[in-house]
Design an enzyme around this catalytic site. Structure first.
Site, PDB file in Angstrom:
ATOM      1  N   GLU A   1       0.894   5.160   6.427  1.00 52.84           N
ATOM      2  CA  GLU A   1       0.094   4.401   7.398  1.00 52.84           C
ATOM      3  C   GLU A   1      -1.403   4.437   7.072  1.00 52.84           C
ATOM      4  O   GLU A   1      -2.070   3.414   7.131  1.00 52.84           O
ATOM      5  CB  GLU A   1       0.366   4.886   8.824  1.00 52.84           C
ATOM      6  CG  GLU A   1       1.799   4.595   9.313  1.00 52.84           C
ATOM      7  CD  GLU A   1       2.183   3.125   9.311  1.00 52.84           C
ATOM      8  OE1 GLU A   1       1.300   2.265   9.150  1.00 52.84           O
ATOM      9  OE2 GLU A   1       3.393   2.823   9.451  1.00 52.84           O
TER      10      GLU A   1
ATOM     11  N   GLU B   1       7.648  -3.040   9.279  1.00 57.62           N
ATOM     12  CA  GLU B   1       7.759  -3.443   7.874  1.00 57.62           C
ATOM     13  C   GLU B   1       9.158  -3.357   7.276  1.00 57.62           C
ATOM     14  O   GLU B   1       9.298  -3.176   6.058  1.00 57.62           O
ATOM     15  CB  GLU B   1       6.823  -2.549   7.050  1.00 57.62           C
ATOM     16  CG  GLU B   1       7.263  -1.068   6.910  1.00 57.62           C
ATOM     17  CD  GLU B   1       6.643  -0.114   7.927  1.00 57.62           C
ATOM     18  OE1 GLU B   1       6.279  -0.579   9.030  1.00 57.62           O
ATOM     19  OE2 GLU B   1       6.552   1.094   7.627  1.00 57.62           O
TER      20      GLU B   1
ATOM     21  N   GLY C   1       3.053  -3.474  17.335  1.00 56.16           N
ATOM     22  CA  GLY C   1       2.557  -4.765  16.862  1.00 56.16           C
ATOM     23  C   GLY C   1       3.566  -5.409  15.917  1.00 56.16           C
ATOM     24  O   GLY C   1       3.934  -6.566  16.075  1.00 56.16           O
ATOM     25  N   ALA C   2       4.026  -4.639  14.936  1.00 54.55           N
ATOM     26  CA  ALA C   2       4.961  -5.183  13.963  1.00 54.55           C
ATOM     27  C   ALA C   2       5.578  -4.059  13.140  1.00 54.55           C
ATOM     28  O   ALA C   2       5.087  -2.930  13.153  1.00 54.55           O
ATOM     29  CB  ALA C   2       4.253  -6.156  13.034  1.00 54.55           C
TER      30      ALA C   2
ATOM     31  N   GLU D   1       1.858  -5.178   7.181  1.00 57.08           N
ATOM     32  CA  GLU D   1       3.308  -4.990   7.038  1.00 57.08           C
ATOM     33  C   GLU D   1       3.767  -5.387   5.642  1.00 57.08           C
ATOM     34  O   GLU D   1       4.624  -4.737   5.051  1.00 57.08           O
ATOM     35  CB  GLU D   1       4.082  -5.767   8.107  1.00 57.08           C
ATOM     36  CG  GLU D   1       3.657  -5.493   9.557  1.00 57.08           C
ATOM     37  CD  GLU D   1       3.550  -4.020   9.933  1.00 57.08           C
ATOM     38  OE1 GLU D   1       4.168  -3.171   9.261  1.00 57.08           O
ATOM     39  OE2 GLU D   1       2.823  -3.711  10.908  1.00 57.08           O
TER      40      GLU D   1
ATOM     41  N   GLU E   1      12.200   2.501  13.105  1.00 51.86           N
ATOM     42  CA  GLU E   1      11.200   3.548  12.915  1.00 51.86           C
ATOM     43  C   GLU E   1      10.795   4.089  14.291  1.00 51.86           C
ATOM     44  O   GLU E   1      10.589   3.296  15.211  1.00 51.86           O
ATOM     45  CB  GLU E   1       9.957   3.002  12.200  1.00 51.86           C
ATOM     46  CG  GLU E   1       8.998   4.133  11.824  1.00 51.86           C
ATOM     47  CD  GLU E   1       7.757   3.639  11.058  1.00 51.86           C
ATOM     48  OE1 GLU E   1       7.602   2.435  10.839  1.00 51.86           O
ATOM     49  OE2 GLU E   1       6.954   4.504  10.705  1.00 51.86           O
TER      50      GLU E   1
ATOM     51  N   HIS F   1       3.067  -2.661   3.121  1.00 47.20           N
ATOM     52  CA  HIS F   1       4.006  -1.530   3.191  1.00 47.20           C
ATOM     53  C   HIS F   1       5.127  -1.660   2.164  1.00 47.20           C
ATOM     54  O   HIS F   1       5.766  -0.675   1.828  1.00 47.20           O
ATOM     55  CB  HIS F   1       4.641  -1.439   4.578  1.00 47.20           C
ATOM     56  CG  HIS F   1       3.898  -0.576   5.558  1.00 47.20           C
ATOM     57  ND1 HIS F   1       3.438   0.680   5.247  1.00 47.20           N
ATOM     58  CD2 HIS F   1       3.574  -0.775   6.867  1.00 47.20           C
ATOM     59  CE1 HIS F   1       2.851   1.215   6.316  1.00 47.20           C
ATOM     60  NE2 HIS F   1       2.905   0.354   7.317  1.00 47.20           N
TER      61      HIS F   1
HETATM   62  N1  BES Z   1       5.337   1.145  10.845  1.00 45.39           N
HETATM   63  C1  BES Z   1       4.495   0.630  11.873  1.00 45.39           C
HETATM   64  C2  BES Z   1       5.235   0.229  13.106  1.00 45.39           C
HETATM   65  C3  BES Z   1       5.766   1.358  13.946  1.00 45.39           C
HETATM   66  C4  BES Z   1       4.930   2.210  14.575  1.00 45.39           C
HETATM   67  C5  BES Z   1       7.088   1.558  14.132  1.00 45.39           C
HETATM   68  C6  BES Z   1       5.436   3.236  15.388  1.00 45.39           C
HETATM   69  C7  BES Z   1       7.582   2.574  14.910  1.00 45.39           C
HETATM   70  C8  BES Z   1       6.750   3.423  15.543  1.00 45.39           C
HETATM   71  C9  BES Z   1       3.713  -0.592  11.385  1.00 45.39           C
HETATM   72  O1  BES Z   1       3.537  -0.654  10.019  1.00 45.39           O
HETATM   73  C10 BES Z   1       2.356  -0.505  11.999  1.00 45.39           C
HETATM   74  O2  BES Z   1       1.629   0.362  11.652  1.00 45.39           O
HETATM   75  N2  BES Z   1       2.037  -1.415  12.913  1.00 45.39           N
HETATM   76  C11 BES Z   1       0.803  -1.422  13.646  1.00 45.39           C
HETATM   77  C12 BES Z   1      -0.117  -2.532  13.224  1.00 45.39           C
HETATM   78  C13 BES Z   1      -0.932  -2.254  12.015  1.00 45.39           C
HETATM   79  C14 BES Z   1      -1.799  -3.446  11.668  1.00 45.39           C
HETATM   80  C15 BES Z   1      -1.771  -1.022  12.115  1.00 45.39           C
HETATM   81  C16 BES Z   1       1.181  -1.635  15.087  1.00 45.39           C
HETATM   82  O3  BES Z   1       2.338  -1.976  15.345  1.00 45.39           O
HETATM   83  O4  BES Z   1       0.335  -1.466  15.949  1.00 45.39           O
HETATM   84 ZN    ZN Z   2       1.996   0.511   9.233  1.00 48.26          ZN
END
Ligand code: BES
Ligand code: ZN
Length: 855
Positions: free
Chosen positions: A317, A261, A258-259, A295, A126, A298
């Site tokens: 999101e 999905e 952070g992570a 995650e 992503e 999602h």
């Molecule tokens: N889908 C995102 C991760 C992501 C963000 C991938 C931008 C590629 C580009 C994931 O679900 C996400 O939102 N992660 C957040 C943490 C969440 C608790 C808000 C993050 O990684 O900060």
């Molecule tokens: Zn997310």
């Protein structure tokens, strides 16, 4: 970069993909320098795009080895962004397009696509990373079933879906659920599993694993417990069940976010999943719980129902943040969670919305989509859902979500689809409400009150400030939750939601015996800035009597900000009424400790700068710092006689447990220790450090000591003990910068970047140092501009390796228009210097240009 950058992508230009992709087979032969990826795309003409179409596949930094259609070799030459196969060279009807490419994961420092971290292969796709793995229609509305074969001499080989075969140095995986390429994942390495099982509500058994590097198994229990709690909660609250036989989580040390999905194979920054009492703080534990849940959630909001295009990012999101906030709120304390979320919203989203980077929750153009994973899309996106729920009520919210899952399962949806399910369920027209998605900026809500012979009139007026590209705005639909209290503290009108839909409206309340005290915007029912003349006495009254926990907090907070603002601007003394109210709160045993801890923490310096700027002042960072210090001291003196008692009353004995109640006590104890340190030279904090039994206590005590200019030996001891632990060492790096005196910050940062453990390639380490630099408000904004130069220098260095993280960290400059001319000039010069850098990435280029209002 001119305003009309040719790379700009517009929502209005959306078109479906030329072909239907019925299935894809991928084969990976892993090699650090030369991984071979073979891709078989089963394509057919798309009836929605009549006429014979070219096939355009995305692809970046790929070495094409071969290409064939239905087994016949085709000679094609890719360009910088992909590969086109002309319609004339394609058979009519369905066909198989096969490509083979070579990539070098070991050279991939951008951490996007297939890369390596500590000898392990992993992916991040992503938003548009899959095109760095193979030629593909890399867009979320192309959903298909994936079959994956991994060949590599490593003990663990993982991909999405269910395992269907494995042997000596190979494994095969099949994902039965159609998905877009951004949810693809592959992991290969010498990993250890922390296993568990989960029985779903319909009785299916699911294997759960958290995969980590050897030695980290002891830090997985909390993550696993959180995962099971999230799975159960989604069944109970949203009726959503997990849909594969296996759910894998992998921890990696080098990760931009952070992570992520990925279907059935979530990949986590190790910081966001690993936790143990001796290495992680209470805040870390709470964050791990929330991110695991996010995650996992999602899987339904994002994966089963995905986004039609990246403009719809808030569809997954915003909704998933809303869901993870609800989850934490249910598992922990709802009022405390709400206060924390609102504080974060104001600190990050209001800041963004009030500056040059302001954009709608659903943007309508972008250059680099990675730059739009923002507080606006996420946190304001979640607030918009909270408002919608307040407007339609809990029962219709539940019905609308059921309809959403039923109607759009397996498809790629839009914000229009999302709003339509609410319209269909309630019969309401949500056209005006939709403005929350399309117009940027934080509305101001002006409150005017009138009392005349038993009649109370509440006038609400909204103002929608101009934002980049949106000078004029229409009135929004704002749900304002209001309650009225009588002077003896009784609630004469329980919470009512007023729907403000005009620019200005008056609400009349008759038959009241005495002038009521209004509690406005209860539970923070809309993401707006309230402007209201309230007397000190009224604020103190609300702080003591409001039935709404959020507004009790808010009454104290706004009083505190008023007092601090007067101290900064006029050199006023701390107001005795404020100190008395805070004292009452500190020792009010009917309030939970976590709430008291939050209420006793003073507003941050950046928050005060924003507040002063909004009130028409030019914020002076040094004056803000000094005034906040003075208020801290005054508060400490006021509470002095009872601080030690509070400190020991909040001591949590026995083995560490990360539950919310214990964490709340530890938080309040640290607040007490922080105030005590201003009076006793740090004696109590020192004792707490040596007596600490967990990271929350030892790190908290060390931080307090550093803030009063002590603790150097503790810092050495800490480094000695943790030098081999990357996550704990990130704390060691960060705390030195956040606790440094303003005039020392630049020197500390320079020294830390020369430390052998500083690593530009590890995003966590870079963020530990430079995130801390911009978090130290007075230090970053030191008058000599050293902080600005340092940040610019290092963003330019980082951009060559990792554009995505460089672009995200550049937001340290986003508030430049708030400050005095000298500082403005210096920050602009830093941004100009970034923009003029040769070979600058699209990511950082777009950010710098937007901050300079050139894009
Ligand atoms: N889908 C995102 C991760 C992501 C963000 C991938 C931008 C590629 C580009 C994931 O679900 C996400 O939102 N992660 C957040 C943490 C969440 C608790 C808000 C993050 O990684 O900060
Ligand atoms: Zn997310």
């Amino acid at each position: 970069m001119p305003a009309s950058d040719p790379r700009t992508i517009y929502l209005a230009d959306y078109q479906p993909f030329s072909h239907l992709l019925e299935q894809v087979e991928l084969r990976f032969r892993l090699d650090p320098q030369a991984t071979r990826v073979t891709t078989r795309l089963h394509l057919a003409p798309n009836p929605e795009r009549p006429g014979k179409q070219d096939v355009r596949l995305d692809g970046e930094d790929l070495k094409l080895i071969s290409c064939s259609v239905n087994g016949e070799i085709l000679k094609v030459v890719p360009d910088a962004t992909g590969l086109t196969i002309a319609a004339a060279r394609l058979p009519s009807g369905a066909f198989v397009l096969e490509t083979e490419v070579e990539i070098a994961p070991a050279e991939n420092t951008a951490l996007e696509g297939l890369y390596m971290s500590n000898g392990m292969y992993c992916t991040q796709c992503e938003a548009e990373g899959f095109r760095k793995i193979t030629f593909y229609p890399d867009r979320p509305d192309v959903m298909t079933r994936f079959k994956v074969r991994i060949e590599g001499d490593l003990p663990v080989l993982l991909s999405n879906g269910n395992p269907v075969g494995q042997g000596e140095a190979w494994a095969e995986w099949e994902d039965p659920w159609p998905k877009p390429s951004y949810l693809f994942a592959l992991v290969a390495g010498d990993l250890r599993a922390f296993p568990d099982r989960f029985t779903t509500m319909s009785g299916r058994e699911v294997d759960l694993n958290i995969w980590v590097r050897p030695g980290d198994e002891g830090r997985c229990a909390w993550g696993m417990q959180s995962l099971k709690a999230a799975m159960r909660w989604d069944e109970e609250v949203y009726g959503r069940e997990y849909d594969l036989d296996i759910f894998n989580i992998v921890a990696v040390d080098d990760f931009n976010m952070g992570a992520m999905e990925n279907k059935g194979l979530n990949i986590f920054n190790s910081k966001a999943v690993l936790a143990s009492a001796d290495t992680a703080t209470d805040d870390d534990f709470a964050r791990v719980e929330a991110i695991i849940a996010h995650e996992y959630f999602h899987n339904w909001t994002g994966n089963r129902i995905t986004c039609r295009d990246w403009f719809q990012l808030c569809l997954k999101e915003g909704l998933t943040v809303y869901r993870d906030q609800q989850f934490s709120s249910d598992l922990r304390s709802a009022p405390v969670k709400r206060i924390q979320d609102v504080l974060a919203l104001r600190a990050r989203q209001f800041r963004e919305d009030g500056g040059p980077l302001a954009h709608p929750v659903r943007p309508d153009h972008y250059i680099e989509i990675n730059n739009f994973y923002t507080a606006t899309v996420y946190e304001k996106g979640a607030e918009v859902i909270g408002m919608l729920r307040r407007l339609v009520g809990d029962a219709d919210y539940a019905r609308a979500l059921d309809l959403y899952f039923e109607r759009h399962d397996g498809h790629a949806a839009t914000i229009e689809d999302w709003l339509k399910v609410f319209e269909d369920v309630t019969g309401r027209d949500l056209a005006q409400f939709k403005l929350w998605y399309t117009q940027a900026g934080t509305p101001r809500l002006k409150v005017i009150e009138d009392w005349d012979k038993g009649r109370y009139t509440l006038t609400l007026e909204q103002e929608n400030p101009p934002t980049p590209g949106q000078p004029e705005k229409d009135a929004k639909l704002i749900p304002v939750a209001v309650g009225l209290l009588s002077p003896n503290g009784d609630e004469v009108l329980p919470t009512q939601v007023l729907e403000l839909s005009e620019a200005k409206h008056s609400y009349v309340f008759d038959g009241l015996g005495a002038r009521p005290i209004a509690s406005i915007l209860r539970d923070f029912s809309a993401p707006v800035i309230v402007e209201r003349e309230v007397s000190v006495a009224e604020r103190a009254f609300l702080l003591a009597h409001d039935k709404d926990a959020f507004n009790r907090f808010e009454a104290g907070r706004s009083l505190c900000k008023d007092v601090l603002a007067r101290m900064i601007v006029d050199g006023a003394e701390p107001l005795p009424e404020l100190l008395e109210a805070m004292e009452a709160l500190a020792f009010d045993e009917s309030l939970e400790p976590a709430f008291r801890a939050l209420a006793l923490r003073l507003p941050g310096e950046d928050d005060m700068a924003a507040t002063l700027f909004a009130a028409g002042h030019v914020p002076d960072p040094a004056a803000i710092h000094a005034a906040r210090d003075a208020l801290h001291l005054a508060l400490a003196q006021k509470l002095r006689p009872r601080l030690s008692v509070l400190e020991s009353a909040m001591h949590v004995p026995g083995a560490y447990a990360p539950d919310a109640d214990s964490a709340g006590k530890r938080a309040l104890r640290l607040v007490a220790l922080g105030l005590l340190a201003r009076l006793d030279g740090g004696a109590a904090a020192r004792a707490a450090f040596f007596d600490a039994h967990n990271m929350t206590e030892s790190f908290g005590a060390m931080q307090i000591l550093l803030e009063i200019g002590q603790g150097a030996t503790k810092l050495e001891r800490f480094e000695e003990q943790w030098r081999d632990d990357r996550l704990v060492m990130d704390k060691w790096f960060a705390v030195q910068v956040t606790s440094a005196k303003p005039e020392e910050v630049a020197g500390v940062v320079r020294r830390l970047t020369e430390h052998p453990a500083f690593d530009l390639k590890n995003p966590n380490r870079f963020r530990a140092v430079f995130g801390a630099l911009t978090a130290n408000h007075a230090g970053f904004h030191e008058a000599d501009g050293a902080g600005y130069d340092l940040l610019a220098d290092w963003l330019i260095k980082l951009d060559r390796l990792n554009p995505q993280t460089a672009a995200r960290m550049s937001t340290g400059f986003e508030s430049w228009p708030r400050y005095d001319i000298d500082r403005q000039e210096m920050m602009r010069a830093a941004l100009e210097r970034i923009l003029a850098t040769e070979g600058l990435s699209r990511d950082l280029g777009e950010m710098a240009a937007r901050m300079l209002a050139r894009a």
